[in-house]
Design a protein around this motif. Structure first.
Motif, PDB file in Angstrom:
ATOM      1  N   ARG A  38      51.932 -32.112  16.265  1.00 16.77           N
ATOM      2  CA  ARG A  38      51.947 -31.702  14.829  1.00 16.77           C
ATOM      3  C   ARG A  38      50.436 -32.199  14.244  1.00 16.77           C
ATOM      4  O   ARG A  38      49.833 -31.456  13.334  1.00 16.77           O
ATOM      5  CB  ARG A  38      53.039 -32.598  14.136  1.00 16.77           C
ATOM      6  CG  ARG A  38      54.317 -32.081  14.307  1.00 16.77           C
ATOM      7  CD  ARG A  38      55.276 -32.480  13.263  1.00 16.77           C
ATOM      8  NE  ARG A  38      56.504 -32.129  13.504  1.00 16.77           N
ATOM      9  CZ  ARG A  38      57.296 -32.620  14.492  1.00 16.77           C
ATOM     10  NH1 ARG A  38      57.093 -33.984  14.890  1.00 16.77           N
ATOM     11  NH2 ARG A  38      58.595 -32.492  14.927  1.00 16.77           N
ATOM     12  N   GLN A  39      49.935 -33.133  14.881  1.00 20.51           N
ATOM     13  CA  GLN A  39      48.658 -33.630  14.374  1.00 20.51           C
ATOM     14  C   GLN A  39      47.427 -32.516  14.785  1.00 20.51           C
ATOM     15  O   GLN A  39      46.720 -32.253  13.861  1.00 20.51           O
ATOM     16  CB  GLN A  39      48.320 -35.123  14.820  1.00 20.51           C
ATOM     17  CG  GLN A  39      46.928 -35.453  14.319  1.00 20.51           C
ATOM     18  CD  GLN A  39      46.730 -36.861  14.772  1.00 20.51           C
ATOM     19  OE1 GLN A  39      47.733 -37.787  15.289  1.00 20.51           O
ATOM     20  NE2 GLN A  39      45.578 -37.319  14.795  1.00 20.51           N
ATOM     21  N   PHE A  40      47.474 -32.306  16.018  1.00 20.30           N
ATOM     22  CA  PHE A  40      46.458 -31.387  16.666  1.00 20.30           C
ATOM     23  C   PHE A  40      46.610 -29.709  16.775  1.00 20.30           C
ATOM     24  O   PHE A  40      45.814 -28.993  16.901  1.00 20.30           O
ATOM     25  CB  PHE A  40      46.002 -31.981  18.026  1.00 20.30           C
ATOM     26  CG  PHE A  40      45.356 -33.238  17.878  1.00 20.30           C
ATOM     27  CD1 PHE A  40      44.042 -33.700  17.477  1.00 20.30           C
ATOM     28  CD2 PHE A  40      46.189 -34.380  18.241  1.00 20.30           C
ATOM     29  CE1 PHE A  40      43.567 -34.735  17.488  1.00 20.30           C
ATOM     30  CE2 PHE A  40      45.636 -35.760  18.035  1.00 20.30           C
ATOM     31  CZ  PHE A  40      44.265 -35.963  17.802  1.00 20.30           C
ATOM     32  N   ALA A  61      54.547 -35.569  18.025  1.00 23.37           N
ATOM     33  CA  ALA A  61      53.726 -36.159  16.989  1.00 23.37           C
ATOM     34  C   ALA A  61      52.214 -35.689  17.197  1.00 23.37           C
ATOM     35  O   ALA A  61      51.490 -35.385  16.289  1.00 23.37           O
ATOM     36  CB  ALA A  61      53.832 -37.808  17.019  1.00 23.37           C
ATOM     37  N   ALA A  62      51.663 -35.707  18.374  1.00 26.62           N
ATOM     38  CA  ALA A  62      50.343 -35.236  18.796  1.00 26.62           C
ATOM     39  C   ALA A  62      50.131 -33.805  18.228  1.00 26.62           C
ATOM     40  O   ALA A  62      49.386 -33.422  17.770  1.00 26.62           O
ATOM     41  CB  ALA A  62      49.674 -35.780  20.110  1.00 26.62           C
ATOM     42  N   VAL A  90      49.416 -42.200  18.633  1.00 31.66           N
ATOM     43  CA  VAL A  90      49.093 -40.922  18.544  1.00 31.66           C
ATOM     44  C   VAL A  90      47.569 -40.830  18.111  1.00 31.66           C
ATOM     45  O   VAL A  90      47.401 -41.013  17.048  1.00 31.66           O
ATOM     46  CB  VAL A  90      50.024 -40.021  17.897  1.00 31.66           C
ATOM     47  CG1 VAL A  90      49.489 -38.694  17.590  1.00 31.66           C
ATOM     48  CG2 VAL A  90      51.317 -39.976  18.584  1.00 31.66           C
ATOM     49  N   SER A  91      46.682 -40.626  19.019  1.00 29.23           N
ATOM     50  CA  SER A  91      45.298 -40.519  18.636  1.00 29.23           C
ATOM     51  C   SER A  91      44.423 -39.632  19.331  1.00 29.23           C
ATOM     52  O   SER A  91      43.446 -39.427  19.160  1.00 29.23           O
ATOM     53  CB  SER A  91      44.463 -41.929  18.804  1.00 29.23           C
ATOM     54  OG  SER A  91      44.631 -42.381  20.184  1.00 29.23           O
ATOM     55  N   GLN A 145      39.067 -26.705  15.377  1.00 30.40           N
ATOM     56  CA  GLN A 145      40.315 -27.171  15.444  1.00 30.40           C
ATOM     57  C   GLN A 145      41.013 -26.848  17.068  1.00 30.40           C
ATOM     58  O   GLN A 145      40.388 -26.067  17.704  1.00 30.40           O
ATOM     59  CB  GLN A 145      41.590 -26.605  14.554  1.00 30.40           C
ATOM     60  CG  GLN A 145      41.153 -24.977  14.360  1.00 30.40           C
ATOM     61  CD  GLN A 145      41.730 -24.418  13.173  1.00 30.40           C
ATOM     62  OE1 GLN A 145      41.998 -25.199  12.093  1.00 30.40           O
ATOM     63  NE2 GLN A 145      42.134 -23.079  13.175  1.00 30.40           N
TER      64      GLN A 145
END
Lengths: 305, 305
Positions: A89-91, A86-87, A59-60, B61
């Motif tokens: 939640r990150q972005f 996961a992505a 996840v980047s 963001q």
């Protein structure tokens, strides 16, 4: 007889275990429980040891394109769903486009997984051309399901709707049995409405213009932006996830969801739940036998690989 | 008489100039050119000097929620669209949720702006409850337009469709003139179909179930996730933008878009262009007079502020 939860555990183990295998297994078995066997464990017919792996992505980035023609499709979609969560939640928002996806079943279990994780899930899948545009005479796009889910527990909403009223499977069944079709679901080669399955040249969009446009949007996302259209290796699929948590104090989204559900029901509407079944549901003996046969083949092919 | 491009330049200057004012001005004037005056410069009636500013957000963001109840709505949506394009270029995918948005016109010009910038644009807006759920009897959601755009030039596709067939304005007009309504667009207080405008209690979803579900998706996005539902200060609006550039060598999306357009037209479909008009179009004298009156008021109120 076997309960859904036990069947899921056995199939997940056979598919290599872990969260993606569990999600894929539960999606397939749920379809059988909903009496939609075309989207159920019959999909395992496509499984081969060479296709078994479903790599998890790092996840980047918020947006990803993946060619999944060398993966077992239900595992590929499950794996992409987990990475996407996961992505997101990150972005805060993330999207994945898959291409070369073979039969994977229904979209509902995957967007529902995102909802259960506290996210909004939106997905669509394109496929071979069976459906004519509104006003048209020839098939241009697939039955292109669109799915959406958000919320948890009783308030959770799960939408999973195809862009045509009928499926090609229903047309084939009617052709085999000689039954006539309902009016308004298909046209013949000259573009005229037909109820004779043998004459069907194209399915009609669900609800006319708006179904045609929704099918086109799915095609533009999964087929064009995702690159899936016309790929002989499989379908195009897109999934988008959004994380509403950051603004929860301003939006009160959980309370607004409960309020909307209440208004919807009081207004006489049906709150879409996307065909959830209880994990305690006991499956038929026939299903148990079919599952045993699939698991025996998987085990044998993995051993002799 | 005045050409659209000149009218846009004059209005953009009056709205403070810059890219957001230009986008807002062109969106309003285009609606008048399309003979949709309810979505045109009539919106300027809501402009006041106190609402004039539309702050640009820092792009830091991928997902943003903004309360825009203190902004002139067309400027707020235009400004959010421009910021969203920058965020989508940075992250690959980005989303913005606006709440407290008053009348802003049509969604098409804003998603089209994203398409012209090389992005995919998806948007929706919720509003006061006029539309019943499928099978229902009472209004629960707004006419909830949904919009989508991608591509450039001849291949560009711009979809902008409401979730009901009729508008409340059409019902009010029929009520005033005594004309009867087309069948199947509205129900009376007991949930029965009606063609008598005076008896209309709720509009029906466009195309039945699928229009009802699309309207619900827009409500869940703009009204629930965005927090707009039930806000007396204005509507909820969401816009999502995706940047397909990163995967262009794998997806060939421009070529696939041209191919899909060709297939769609050959299959007998209509390729949606979202009501674009030429910038050389000359507007009516009546429009010119109305624009002059609006501009005079804006100028006077800014001076005496």
């Amino acid at each position: 007889m076997i309960a859904i939860c036990d069947a899921t555990e056995r199939l997940a183990t056979a598919l290599g275990g872990g969260p993606a295998a569990t999600l894929a297994a539960s999606a397939l078995i749920e379809a059988d429980a909903l009496e939609l066997p075309r989207f159920g464990i019959a999909m395992l017919d496509e499984w081969t040891p060479a296709l078994a792996s479903a790599p998890r992505a790092e996840v980047s980035q918020a947006i990803t394109w993946l060619d999944r023609s060398s993966c077992f499709a239900p595992l590929a979609v499950a794996s992409a769903t987990l990475d996407l969560a996961a992505a997101a939640r990150q972005f805060g928002v993330a999207a994945v486009f898959l291409r070369g996806v073979r039969g994977f079943g229904r979209l509902a279990p995957f967007v529902r997984h995102l909802a259960d994780a506290g996210l909004l899930g939106i997905a669509g899948a394109e496929g071979p051309p069976f459906v004519a545009p509104q006003g048209g005479t020839r098939p241009v796009i697939g039955t292109n399901p669109f799915a959406f889910a958000m919320g948890q527990g009783e308030d959770r909403v799960v939408i999973d709707v195809a862009s045509s009223t009928a499926t090609m499977a229903a047309i084939r069944n009617a052709r085999a049995s000689g039954a006539s079709l309902p009016a308004g679901i298909a046209v013949d080669g000259s573009g005229q409405p037909t109820t004779a399955a043998a004459d069907v040249a194209a399915l009609l969009p669900r609800g006319g213009q708006i179904g045609s446009l929704l099918g086109l949007v799915v095609e533009l996302m999964a087929g064009v932006a995702g690159g899936g259209r016309g790929d002989p290796a499989g379908r195009g699929v897109f999934i988008v996830a959004l994380d509403p948590a950051a603004a929860e104090e301003h939006t009160d989204w959980r309370q607004r969801l409960a309020g909307l559900k209440n208004d919807w029901l009081e207004g006489g509407g049906h709150w879409p739940k996307g065909g959830t079944v209880s994990p305690d549901t006991v499956m038929s003996c026939d299903f148990g036998e079919r599952l045993d046969a699939h698991l025996a083949r998987l085990s044998e092919e993995m051993t002799t690989r």
